[in-house]
Design a protein around this motif. Sequence first.
Motif, PDB file in Angstrom:
ATOM      1  N   ARG A   1       0.830  -1.208   0.000  1.00  0.00           N
ATOM      2  CA  ARG A   1       0.000   0.000   0.000  1.00  0.00           C
ATOM      3  C   ARG A   1       0.865   1.260   0.000  1.00  0.00           C
ATOM      4  N   PHE A   2       1.944   1.242   0.750  1.00  0.00           N
ATOM      5  CA  PHE A   2       2.856   2.391   0.803  1.00  0.00           C
ATOM      6  C   PHE A   2       3.434   2.681  -0.582  1.00  0.00           C
ATOM      7  N   VAL A   3       3.938   1.644  -1.237  1.00  0.00           N
ATOM      8  CA  VAL A   3       4.528   1.808  -2.573  1.00  0.00           C
ATOM      9  C   VAL A   3       3.469   2.277  -3.565  1.00  0.00           C
ATOM     10  N   LEU A   4       2.285   1.716  -3.490  1.00  0.00           N
ATOM     11  CA  LEU A   4       1.234   2.105  -4.424  1.00  0.00           C
ATOM     12  C   LEU A   4       0.849   3.579  -4.258  1.00  0.00           C
ATOM     13  N   ASN A   5       0.750   4.030  -3.022  1.00  0.00           N
ATOM     14  CA  ASN A   5       0.445   5.451  -2.804  1.00  0.00           C
ATOM     15  C   ASN A   5       1.553   6.341  -3.359  1.00  0.00           C
ATOM     16  N   ARG A   6       2.787   5.917  -3.266  1.00  0.00           N
ATOM     17  CA  ARG A   6       3.905   6.696  -3.813  1.00  0.00           C
ATOM     18  C   ARG A   6       3.921   6.633  -5.340  1.00  0.00           C
ATOM     19  N   ALA A   7       3.275   5.624  -5.912  1.00  0.00           N
ATOM     20  CA  ALA A   7       3.226   5.469  -7.371  1.00  0.00           C
ATOM     21  C   ALA A   7       2.113   6.300  -8.005  1.00  0.00           C
ATOM     22  N   ARG A   8       1.319   6.998  -7.204  1.00  0.00           N
ATOM     23  CA  ARG A   8       0.178   7.774  -7.703  1.00  0.00           C
ATOM     24  C   ARG A   8       0.547   8.668  -8.897  1.00  0.00           C
ATOM     25  N   PRO A   9       1.620   9.485  -8.826  1.00  0.00           N
ATOM     26  CA  PRO A   9       1.929  10.358  -9.971  1.00  0.00           C
ATOM     27  C   PRO A   9       2.202   9.571 -11.266  1.00  0.00           C
ATOM     28  N   GLY A  10       2.876   8.438 -11.148  1.00  0.00           N
ATOM     29  CA  GLY A  10       3.142   7.624 -12.331  1.00  0.00           C
ATOM     30  C   GLY A  10       1.880   7.008 -12.903  1.00  0.00           C
ATOM     31  N   LEU A  11       0.997   6.537 -12.030  1.00  0.00           N
ATOM     32  CA  LEU A  11      -0.274   5.982 -12.498  1.00  0.00           C
ATOM     33  C   LEU A  11      -1.149   7.062 -13.116  1.00  0.00           C
ATOM     34  N   GLU A  12      -1.118   8.259 -12.531  1.00  0.00           N
ATOM     35  CA  GLU A  12      -1.888   9.359 -13.113  1.00  0.00           C
ATOM     36  C   GLU A  12      -1.370   9.705 -14.504  1.00  0.00           C
ATOM     37  N   ARG A  13      -0.062   9.723 -14.671  1.00  0.00           N
ATOM     38  CA  ARG A  13       0.536   9.999 -15.976  1.00  0.00           C
ATOM     39  C   ARG A  13       0.181   8.898 -16.975  1.00  0.00           C
ATOM     40  N   ALA A  14       0.229   7.644 -16.537  1.00  0.00           N
ATOM     41  CA  ALA A  14      -0.121   6.522 -17.422  1.00  0.00           C
ATOM     42  C   ALA A  14      -1.574   6.637 -17.870  1.00  0.00           C
ATOM     43  N   PHE A  15      -2.477   6.970 -16.930  1.00  0.00           N
ATOM     44  CA  PHE A  15      -3.888   7.161 -17.267  1.00  0.00           C
ATOM     45  C   PHE A  15      -4.045   8.297 -18.278  1.00  0.00           C
ATOM     46  N   ARG A  16      -3.454   9.447 -17.977  1.00  0.00           N
ATOM     47  CA  ARG A  16      -3.572  10.613 -18.858  1.00  0.00           C
ATOM     48  C   ARG A  16      -3.071  10.286 -20.265  1.00  0.00           C
ATOM     49  N   ASP A  17      -1.899   9.671 -20.343  1.00  0.00           N
ATOM     50  CA  ASP A  17      -1.345   9.340 -21.655  1.00  0.00           C
ATOM     51  C   ASP A  17      -2.215   8.325 -22.389  1.00  0.00           C
ATOM     52  N   ALA A  18      -2.739   7.341 -21.657  1.00  0.00           N
ATOM     53  CA  ALA A  18      -3.560   6.300 -22.288  1.00  0.00           C
ATOM     54  C   ALA A  18      -4.856   6.878 -22.843  1.00  0.00           C
ATOM     55  N   VAL A  19      -5.575   7.664 -22.043  1.00  0.00           N
ATOM     56  CA  VAL A  19      -6.854   8.170 -22.545  1.00  0.00           C
ATOM     57  C   VAL A  19      -6.653   9.238 -23.618  1.00  0.00           C
ATOM     58  N   THR A  20      -5.545   9.964 -23.568  1.00  0.00           N
ATOM     59  CA  THR A  20      -5.241  10.908 -24.649  1.00  0.00           C
ATOM     60  C   THR A  20      -5.000  10.147 -25.942  1.00  0.00           C
ATOM     61  N   SER A  21      -4.259   9.051 -25.856  1.00  0.00           N
ATOM     62  CA  SER A  21      -4.006   8.208 -27.030  1.00  0.00           C
ATOM     63  C   SER A  21      -5.302   7.578 -27.535  1.00  0.00           C
ATOM     64  N   LEU A  22      -6.139   7.110 -26.613  1.00  0.00           N
ATOM     65  CA  LEU A  22      -7.432   6.537 -27.008  1.00  0.00           C
ATOM     66  C   LEU A  22      -8.287   7.578 -27.706  1.00  0.00           C
ATOM     67  N   ASP A  23      -8.333   8.783 -27.166  1.00  0.00           N
ATOM     68  CA  ASP A  23      -9.140   9.853 -27.767  1.00  0.00           C
ATOM     69  C   ASP A  23      -8.666  10.150 -29.190  1.00  0.00           C
ATOM     70  N   ARG A  24      -7.348  10.233 -29.382  1.00  0.00           N
ATOM     71  CA  ARG A  24      -6.800  10.471 -30.734  1.00  0.00           C
ATOM     72  C   ARG A  24      -7.206   9.334 -31.667  1.00  0.00           C
ATOM     73  N   ARG A  25      -7.121   8.133 -31.177  1.00  0.00           N
ATOM     74  CA  ARG A  25      -7.472   6.956 -31.991  1.00  0.00           C
ATOM     75  C   ARG A  25      -8.942   6.987 -32.403  1.00  0.00           C
ATOM     76  N   LEU A  26      -9.811   7.389 -31.469  1.00  0.00           N
ATOM     77  CA  LEU A  26     -11.244   7.360 -31.741  1.00  0.00           C
ATOM     78  C   LEU A  26     -11.743   8.561 -32.542  1.00  0.00           C
ATOM     79  N   THR A  27     -11.022   9.659 -32.516  1.00  0.00           N
ATOM     80  CA  THR A  27     -11.495  10.865 -33.187  1.00  0.00           C
ATOM     81  C   THR A  27     -10.722  11.189 -34.448  1.00  0.00           C
ATOM     82  N   ARG A  28      -9.720  10.392 -34.774  1.00  0.00           N
ATOM     83  CA  ARG A  28      -8.956  10.659 -36.002  1.00  0.00           C
ATOM     84  C   ARG A  28      -9.831  10.399 -37.213  1.00  0.00           C
ATOM     85  N   PRO A  29      -9.756  11.305 -38.200  1.00  0.00           N
ATOM     86  CA  PRO A  29     -10.609  11.162 -39.401  1.00  0.00           C
ATOM     87  C   PRO A  29     -10.227   9.961 -40.250  1.00  0.00           C
TER      88      PRO A  29
END
Length: 157
Positions: A129-157
């Motif tokens: 649990r301690f390590v996971l809480n410290r990993a929050r910024p990395g998980l947030e970045r992974a989420f942000r990058d993933a959904v940004t990539s998904l959005d580009r994939r779904l909205t590309r003409p």
Amino acid sequence: MALRLRPVGLDFVETAPVRLVFARELSAAPGPVFRALAEDVPGWTTWFSAVTFARPTGEGAGREIRLKGGTRFVETVLAAERPEVYAYRVDATNVPGARAMAEEWRLAPAGAGTRVRWTFAVDGTAPFRFVLNRARPGLERAFRDAVTSLDRRLTRP
């Protein structure tokens, strides 16, 4: 994969000892976002860079996921309610210290697009649990990058 986790239900997403919650708005509509999450499991490798292998199991009742670095998960789908929620629990993993894990992707209309909220809910040993809480910024970045990539994939003409 030696570690069997405690089976949890959808309520665990709200009651877990560690809950990491991230949200972002996408341009894509909820329907295509839901399809990418719940129906195109192998497609996760094209938009979530941490995922190296993804396949549905049990005719869509479960998933097998592998991440960069060798982490593996065998999962059971807890909810696939179009287009609002997709959730699953981890039944088995090779992550030491984990006791129970579940993830929920909640979708809501946001203008012409979608607000995506990802909740990563876990229980485990104190060091885990301690390590996971410290990993929050990395998980947030992974989420942000993933959904940004998904959005580009779904909205590309």
